[in-house]
Design a protein around this motif. Structure first.
Motif, PDB file in Angstrom:
ATOM      1  N   GLU A  62       0.831  -1.204   0.000  1.00 44.93           N
ATOM      2  CA  GLU A  62       0.000   0.000   0.000  1.00 44.93           C
ATOM      3  C   GLU A  62       0.865   1.254   0.000  1.00 44.93           C
ATOM      4  O   GLU A  62       0.589   2.227  -0.712  1.00 44.93           O
ATOM      5  CB  GLU A  62      -0.919  -0.017   1.221  1.00 44.93           C
ATOM      6  N   GLY A  63       1.926   1.226   0.805  1.00 40.45           N
ATOM      7  CA  GLY A  63       2.822   2.382   0.861  1.00 40.45           C
ATOM      8  C   GLY A  63       3.539   2.609  -0.453  1.00 40.45           C
ATOM      9  O   GLY A  63       3.750   3.749  -0.872  1.00 40.45           O
ATOM     10  N   LYS A  64       3.917   1.536  -1.120  1.00 40.16           N
ATOM     11  CA  LYS A  64       4.594   1.674  -2.420  1.00 40.16           C
ATOM     12  C   LYS A  64       3.679   2.393  -3.411  1.00 40.16           C
ATOM     13  O   LYS A  64       4.132   3.237  -4.193  1.00 40.16           O
ATOM     14  CB  LYS A  64       4.998   0.295  -2.938  1.00 40.16           C
ATOM     15  N   LYS A  65       2.396   2.093  -3.374  1.00 44.18           N
ATOM     16  CA  LYS A  65       1.446   2.802  -4.238  1.00 44.18           C
ATOM     17  C   LYS A  65       1.329   4.261  -3.826  1.00 44.18           C
ATOM     18  O   LYS A  65       1.317   5.166  -4.663  1.00 44.18           O
ATOM     19  CB  LYS A  65       0.081   2.119  -4.175  1.00 44.18           C
ATOM     20  N   LEU A  66       1.221   4.511  -2.516  1.00 47.22           N
ATOM     21  CA  LEU A  66       1.088   5.874  -2.014  1.00 47.22           C
ATOM     22  C   LEU A  66       2.261   6.739  -2.451  1.00 47.22           C
ATOM     23  O   LEU A  66       2.085   7.910  -2.815  1.00 47.22           O
ATOM     24  CB  LEU A  66       1.004   5.854  -0.485  1.00 47.22           C
ATOM     25  N   PHE A  67       3.465   6.161  -2.443  1.00 45.54           N
ATOM     26  CA  PHE A  67       4.673   6.912  -2.775  1.00 45.54           C
ATOM     27  C   PHE A  67       5.065   6.763  -4.247  1.00 45.54           C
ATOM     28  O   PHE A  67       6.236   6.857  -4.613  1.00 45.54           O
ATOM     29  CB  PHE A  67       5.813   6.503  -1.853  1.00 45.54           C
ATOM     30  N   GLY A  68       4.078   6.567  -5.092  1.00 40.91           N
ATOM     31  CA  GLY A  68       4.286   6.613  -6.529  1.00 40.91           C
ATOM     32  C   GLY A  68       5.087   5.478  -7.106  1.00 40.91           C
ATOM     33  O   GLY A  68       5.715   5.628  -8.165  1.00 40.91           O
ATOM     34  N   GLY A  69       5.089   4.331  -6.437  1.00 40.88           N
ATOM     35  CA  GLY A  69       5.811   3.173  -6.957  1.00 40.88           C
ATOM     36  C   GLY A  69       7.291   3.184  -6.663  1.00 40.88           C
ATOM     37  O   GLY A  69       8.031   2.309  -7.149  1.00 40.88           O
ATOM     38  N   LYS A  70       7.777   4.143  -5.883  1.00 42.53           N
ATOM     39  CA  LYS A  70       9.206   4.200  -5.570  1.00 42.53           C
ATOM     40  C   LYS A  70       9.600   3.063  -4.635  1.00 42.53           C
ATOM     41  O   LYS A  70       8.765   2.501  -3.924  1.00 42.53           O
ATOM     42  CB  LYS A  70       9.550   5.553  -4.950  1.00 42.53           C
TER      43      LYS A  70
END
Length: 341
Positions: free
Chosen positions: A262-270
């Motif tokens: 979920e966090g990876k999506k929130l941070f634009g895939g970074k």
């Protein structure tokens, strides 16, 4: 893959032979933190702790733990009004704090000679530095921050001016450590834990100084990491940091209730780092329980652009062999065929 090759693939969101592992812990007691300019024994303990730890666990990612010089000292004893903040004078090149930080960094880098793992320095946001200078190390309660909040309500421009002054000093320190001491990237700790100011205050008055530090760091390195500190389970609003220009994000998965995927999506895939709670399974679990938790996190987030770590520093007295258990579990996971249902 070598550690360097694996990290480069992680950074590029490309497949790896197994995910890298990045856990960090302090080497001194909390009573010894920030004492490096006056307590030589604590300063030496801080440095030598790295040597002892490396003998037991040679890390995939090196982070220089500057416990005894952790937060830049700024004299605010004269500050009575927000306008007084404009007169602060943080340490700059040539100061005792800069010279001692240079010594610590060079000596720790030498301990890791022969490793090809990337080397981070630990840095703190201008706001954390200012908060510490006016409220001490109790950085997780509303009471500790009431003075900063009142200053922001009364004269936000003066607070912003002070944060900008501190940012210049942080940038000068980071530049020295990365260009003169053998370190390679900045691990920047930021937070709005315990929500010590309203979100809109943070976004408008505090975030600009964070971003100034990151912009300067990004000119020096392409793999800086943002640590959104949820120390001892104190939560943040991750939305406030999603537009920060930084290559890697780490946050308190358990404090925030936001998993790696979920966090990876929130941070634009970074690329992202984390997974384990600060002092739960990684500290007290059996090897089997740690292995099961590794599988859980990697089942959720995959193995591309993911590095296993913790919400924040793991306990100082942890058995470093436990970190090797995580690495071995990651190796085992990567070697086991996964069946997608």
């Amino acid at each position: 893959m070598t550690k360097r090759e694996r990290f480069e693939k992680f950074l590029a969101n490309e497949p790896v032979d197994r995910v890298p592992v990045a856990f960090f812990h302090h080497f001194t007691t909390e009573q010894e933190w920030l004492t490096g300019l006056k307590d030589e024994a604590a300063f030496e303990k801080n440095i030598e702790g790295h040597r002892t730890a490396r003998a037991k666990f040679d890390p995939d990612v090196i982070k220089i733990m500057n416990d005894t010089l952790m937060i830049m000292p700024v004299d605010t004893s004269f500050v009575k009004t927000p306008a007084d903040l404009r007169k602060i004078q943080p340490p700059m090149p040539g100061s005792a704090f800069f010279e001692k930080s240079k010594e610590l960094t060079k000596r720790v880098v030498a301990i890791y000679e022969g490793s090809d793992a990337p080397i981070y320095i630990t840095a703190f946001s201008p706001c954390i530095i200012l908060r510490n200078s006016i409220s001490g190390m109790d950085i997780g309660t509303e009471v500790a921050h009431s003075k900063l909040y009142s200053f922001l309500e009364e004269d936000p421009d003066s607070v912003m001016a002070a944060l900008d002054i501190i940012a210049d000093s942080v940038n000068a320190l980071n530049k020295m450590l990365l260009t003169e001491c053998g370190a390679e990237a900045v691990y920047l700790s930021v937070n709005i834990q315990a929500h010590y100011v309203p979100d809109e205050f943070y976004a408008k008055y505090i975030a600009p100084s964070d971003k100034k530090v990151l912009a300067a760091a990004n000119e020096l390195s392409r793999f800086n990491m943002l640590h959104i500190c949820g120390y001892h389970g104190k939560s943040n609003n991750l939305e406030l940091f999603k537009d920060y220009d930084v290559p890697v994000f780490n946050w308190a998965v358990h404090a925030e209730g936001v998993g790696l995927a979920e966090g990876k999506k929130l941070f634009g895939g970074k690329p992202v780092c984390g997974g384990f709670a600060q002092a739960e399974t990684i500290y007290t679990g059996t090897r089997e329980e740690i292995t099961a938790e590794v599988c859980k996190y990697l089942d959720e987030a995959g193995q591309v652009g993911v590095m296993l770590g913790a919400d924040c520093t793991v306990p100082t007295d942890i058995d470093d062999e436990r970190l090797e258990w995580v690495r071995q579990a990651a190796i085992q996971y990567a070697a086991t065929p996964r069946v997608k249902l």
